[in-house]
Write a protein that holds these residues in place. Structure first.
Motif, PDB file in Angstrom:
ATOM      1  N   THR A   4     -39.255 -61.075  35.963  1.00 31.45           N
ATOM      2  CA  THR A   4     -40.177 -61.957  36.683  1.00 31.45           C
ATOM      3  C   THR A   4     -40.776 -63.034  35.780  1.00 31.45           C
ATOM      4  N   PHE A   5     -40.365 -63.056  34.508  1.00 32.87           N
ATOM      5  CA  PHE A   5     -40.933 -64.013  33.557  1.00 32.87           C
ATOM      6  C   PHE A   5     -40.793 -65.454  34.045  1.00 32.87           C
ATOM      7  N   ASP A   6     -39.597 -65.842  34.461  1.00 33.03           N
ATOM      8  CA  ASP A   6     -39.374 -67.223  34.901  1.00 33.03           C
ATOM      9  C   ASP A   6     -40.216 -67.561  36.117  1.00 33.03           C
ATOM     10  N   ALA A  11     -44.754 -70.596  38.224  1.00 33.88           N
ATOM     11  CA  ALA A  11     -46.003 -70.599  38.988  1.00 33.88           C
ATOM     12  C   ALA A  11     -47.147 -71.158  38.148  1.00 33.88           C
ATOM     13  N   GLN A  12     -47.187 -70.760  36.863  1.00 33.33           N
ATOM     14  CA  GLN A  12     -48.237 -71.278  35.986  1.00 33.33           C
ATOM     15  C   GLN A  12     -48.060 -72.780  35.764  1.00 33.33           C
TER      16      GLN A  12
END
Length: 106
Positions: A4-6, A11-12
């Motif tokens: 889920t890192f990407d 999102a950030q």
């Protein structure tokens, strides 16, 4: 977590927040957190940990107060390199993490 890192990174980045540090010399640290238009951002949660990259002895969890759209906190900064580790949550629930590395000399 890595799967889920990407998604978290994107999102950030979509928040469009920009963070910068100012050390006015009066025993405080000023954090400017603004959106793409330069307007101050008010996250739902924000934590700031001031650290030295080489040791933990001078780490300081800052007590942030809102002043004129910026975040201000008392801080003891000796000469040299510092890192401000920001963690928080935007009002829409997006996680926010950002590190600012800077040098301070009196």
């Amino acid at each position: 977590d890595s799967q889920t890192f990407d998604d978290r990174r994107l999102a950030q980045e979509a928040l469009g927040w920009n963070a910068s540090v100012e050390i006015p010399g009066d025993g405080t640290l000023v954090l400017h957190l603004v959106d793409e238009a330069g307007a101050p951002v008010a996250p739902a949660e924000l934590t700031a940990l001031l650290t030295r990259p080489t040791n933990r002895e001078e780490d300081q969890l800052l007590s942030l107060t809102r002043v004129n759209g910026a975040f201000v906190a008392p801080a003891v900064l000796g000469d040299g390199q510092w890192r401000l580790r920001l963690t928080g949550v935007a009002r829409d629930g997006t996680d926010y993490r950002h590190n600012i590395t800077f040098r301070h000399f009196e």
